[in-house]
Design a protein around this motif. Structure first.
Motif, PDB file in Angstrom:
ATOM      1  N   TYR A 141       1.289  -1.718  -0.492  1.00 37.87           N
ATOM      2  CA  TYR A 141       0.404   0.161  -0.457  1.00 37.87           C
ATOM      3  C   TYR A 141       0.755   0.924  -0.382  1.00 37.87           C
ATOM      4  O   TYR A 141       0.851   1.728   1.126  1.00 37.87           O
ATOM      5  CB  TYR A 141      -0.774   0.015   1.509  1.00 37.87           C
ATOM      6  N   THR A 165      -5.423   9.193   1.123  1.00 39.88           N
ATOM      7  CA  THR A 165      -6.948   7.858   0.612  1.00 39.88           C
ATOM      8  C   THR A 165      -7.138   8.024  -0.791  1.00 39.88           C
ATOM      9  O   THR A 165      -7.234   8.846  -1.170  1.00 39.88           O
ATOM     10  CB  THR A 165      -7.968   8.586   1.568  1.00 39.88           C
ATOM     11  N   ASP A 167      -9.971   6.293  -3.546  1.00 43.39           N
ATOM     12  CA  ASP A 167     -11.453   5.801  -3.579  1.00 43.39           C
ATOM     13  C   ASP A 167     -11.795   5.643  -1.931  1.00 43.39           C
ATOM     14  O   ASP A 167     -12.495   4.985  -2.017  1.00 43.39           O
ATOM     15  CB  ASP A 167     -11.655   5.028  -4.646  1.00 43.39           C
ATOM     16  N   ASP A 168     -11.448   6.517  -1.404  1.00 47.88           N
ATOM     17  CA  ASP A 168     -12.375   7.066   0.213  1.00 47.88           C
ATOM     18  C   ASP A 168     -12.526   5.467   0.940  1.00 47.88           C
ATOM     19  O   ASP A 168     -12.762   5.610   2.480  1.00 47.88           O
ATOM     20  CB  ASP A 168     -14.350   7.409  -0.018  1.00 47.88           C
ATOM     21  N   THR A 169     -11.555   4.811   0.466  1.00 47.95           N
ATOM     22  CA  THR A 169     -11.212   3.341   1.432  1.00 47.95           C
ATOM     23  C   THR A 169      -9.649   3.325   2.106  1.00 47.95           C
ATOM     24  O   THR A 169      -9.563   2.919   3.072  1.00 47.95           O
ATOM     25  CB  THR A 169     -11.769   2.105   0.073  1.00 47.95           C
ATOM     26  N   LEU A 170      -9.124   3.178   0.627  1.00 49.09           N
ATOM     27  CA  LEU A 170      -7.580   2.599   1.019  1.00 49.09           C
ATOM     28  C   LEU A 170      -6.805   3.554   1.592  1.00 49.09           C
ATOM     29  O   LEU A 170      -5.862   4.943   0.646  1.00 49.09           O
ATOM     30  CB  LEU A 170      -7.572   2.371  -0.917  1.00 49.09           C
ATOM     31  N   GLN A 171      -5.994   3.022   2.301  1.00 50.70           N
ATOM     32  CA  GLN A 171      -5.312   3.706   2.698  1.00 50.70           C
ATOM     33  C   GLN A 171      -3.742   3.807   2.358  1.00 50.70           C
ATOM     34  O   GLN A 171      -2.903   2.104   1.846  1.00 50.70           O
ATOM     35  CB  GLN A 171      -4.853   3.511   4.423  1.00 50.70           C
TER      36      GLN A 171
END
Length: 362
Positions: A141, A165, A167-171
């Motif tokens: 990531y 972040t 797409d609002d989900t993946l860190q």
């Protein structure tokens, strides 16, 4: 004697201001246009000059049974090449699948995104402004930005270690920022993510088989390695692993220096057009200069006659006219450079997304 010629030439040009101004404006506009066209042609002929040992770099093409060629292969092929082909020093995919929205604090952007693997910075020698190529993709990531994209999100600070972040989900953790990549580089990394993220996508995983051909692959071979031997080894992989419908395909290793030829017909037309336009403008400039001087000769016939009557030799008169024209050309070149650097160069940089003429600070 030269000082006398020069003073006389300056006086003469000042006396014929309209003639001088028309001449200088016409010449400077033509010269500035030639400078812009020359820069674009130079860009083409120095493409990928930022890569180190480019003679060791190759990209893969597929030649199908019907004779058509395209610059993609099946996705699993590269992994088998790395395992079974000792000629390969490093290899990487460059895969585009989707462009995620990236957010940091209150800033959110979407940029051209490519997926690469740990071999990316071994094949391509892009210098880092922040971070290190050795650790860029060690973590699944992680994200690497171009200098320009990093500036949009973080300003002028070093963003390595910061978390964004997707797409609002993946860190994602920022592990590197590349220095400015010239616009004539065939590979333009803006946002780089590890292929490990992509391989976790079920839709991608289902399509990444030995039948579908959509992967772009790049290799760096060992020094003095034989591309033909590599092609023979890849042919064995095709016969062993490819889907039955694809076993007639042939994989070619093409020197990376030839990648600009993939759109050869269009590129050739553009470059020839630019060269032709430059030559045409230069001819127009010269014809314009000759015509204006010829027209001016009639009004100066009396001056020439007087000079000859008082003992002026033909050679001296020719020198006088040459210096006058030299001053016009010199002034035109100065004005052309100002016009080019103030107007045309920013326009070229805007078109090519480059930084020609920029002075680096800091």
């Amino acid at each position: 004697m030269f000082k006398t010629y020069l003073k006389t030439a300056i006086r003469q040009l000042g006396r014929n201001r309209l003639f001088s101004i028309v001449n200088i404006i016409g010449l400077s506009t033509g010269f500035a246009s030639i400078m812009a066209l020359t820069l674009l042609v130079y860009q083409h002929f120095t493409a990928d000059a930022n890569q180190v040992d480019i003679d060791q770099m190759y990209y893969l093409k597929t030649k199908s049974a019907d004779g058509n060629t395209y610059t993609q292969t099946t996705y699993p092929l590269l992994g088998e090449i790395v395992k079974k082909c000792p000629e390969v020093e490093a290899a990487t995919h460059i895969q585009q699948w989707y462009y995620p929205w990236l957010k940091y604090n209150n800033k959110e952007i979407q940029e051209t995104t490519a997926f690469g693997d740990t071999g990316f910075f071994k094949v391509f020698q892009f210098p880092f402004k922040y971070g290190s190529p050795a650790s860029a993709f060690k973590d699944k990531y992680s994200v690497v930005f171009s200098e320009e994209v990093a500036k949009k999100l973080f300003g002028n600070v070093n963003p390595v270690g910061k978390v964004i972040t997707a797409d609002d989900t993946l860190q994602l953790t920022v592990t590197g920022v590349l220095e400015h990549v010239p616009s004539n580089s065939s590979i333009q990394p803006f946002v780089l993510l590890p292929t490990a993220i992509l391989e976790g996508n079920p839709d991608f995983r289902n399509g990444a088989n030995w039948y579908n051909t959509f992967a772009s692959n790049y290799l760096r071979l060992q020094k003095n390695a034989s591309p033909r031997k590599l092609e023979a080894e890849m042919a064995a992989i095709v016969q062993n692993d490819y889907a039955p419908e694809q076993k007639s395909s042939k994989i070619l290793a093409v020197p990376f220096s030839k990648i600009t030829d993939e759109n050869a017909s269009l590129t050739s037309v553009i470059i020839k057009g630019a060269v032709g336009a430059g030559i045409f403008i230069l001819l127009i400039v010269l014809v314009n200069l000759i015509n204006l001087n010829t027209a001016g000769m009639y009004s100066r016939a009396k001056e020439v006659a007087v000079k000859q009557m008082i003992g002026g030799r033909k050679k001296n008169i020719v020198w006088q006219f040459c210096i006058e024209n030299g001053l016009i050309v010199f002034a035109s070149l100065l004005l052309a450079w100002l016009l080019f650097s103030a107007i045309l160069l920013p326009a070229v940089n805007n078109i090519t997304k480059d930084k020609f003429g920029a002075i680096e600070t800091g």
